[in-house]
Design an enzyme around this catalytic site. Structure first.
Site: not given
Length: 177
Positions: A77, A129, A141
């Site tokens: 990510c 994240h 993402h």
């Protein structure tokens, strides 16, 4: 009552329009110049943000890879976010999601604009994240092992429950310091 010929009136009005500027008109002109510069910066930022989002969309389908930060190796990510900002804006963000959160300006969710960063708590820790907001409640993402770069809705209950905050990447020199 005497009538002034229209051509004379037009001449007088035209001549007065070119009169020497007063302090007030100079102030207006200075403000107008400042507004032009602000508008130019706004368009420049908007253009780069559009380029960032379009560039990120070009990486849909690239596989997730922990520690990955390129199309050749795949992305995790934060590697994805870092690569997109470096490629599209020329801004090198820190490597890890929590470092990216610390290096950016906190904004309210209601202030989100395309190109802003969205953070989630997916590993029982804050800012574990990160994705790039693309507008309309969606973000792009690189989610997890076995998955690929994709677009998802922040309104899905999974992401709603884990939403950790929104941040804006400030361009160098844009903070007014």
């Amino acid at each position: 009552m005497r009538r002034i010929p229209l051509s004379l009136l037009a001449f007088v009005l035209a001549a007065s329009a070119h009169a020497a500027p007063t302090d007030e008109t100079e102030g207006i002109q200075a403000r107008h110049g400042l507004m032009d510069r602000i508008e130019h910066v706004r368009h420049s930022v908007s253009d780069r943000t559009s380029e960032l989002v379009l560039s990120a969309m070009g990486f849909l389908g690239v596989p997730y890879r922990r520690g990955g930060n390129s199309v050749e190796t795949g992305f995790d990510c934060s590697g994805f976010v870092r690569a997109m900002y470096d490629k599209s804006v020329g801004k090198l963000l820190p490597r890890r999601a929590e470092e990216q959160a610390a290096a950016t300006e906190k904004i309210d969710r209601s202030e989100l604009r395309p190109g802003d960063l969205v953070f989630f708590n997916t590993m029982r820790r804050a800012f574990s994240h990160v994705g790039i907001y693309i507008g309309d409640g969606k973000f792009i993402h690189s989610p997890r092992t076995g998955a690929e770069v994709r677009v998802e809705s922040m309104n899905v209950s999974y992401w709603q429950r884990r939403f950790n905050g929104a941040r804006r990447v400030i361009e160098d020199g844009a903070s007014g310091e």
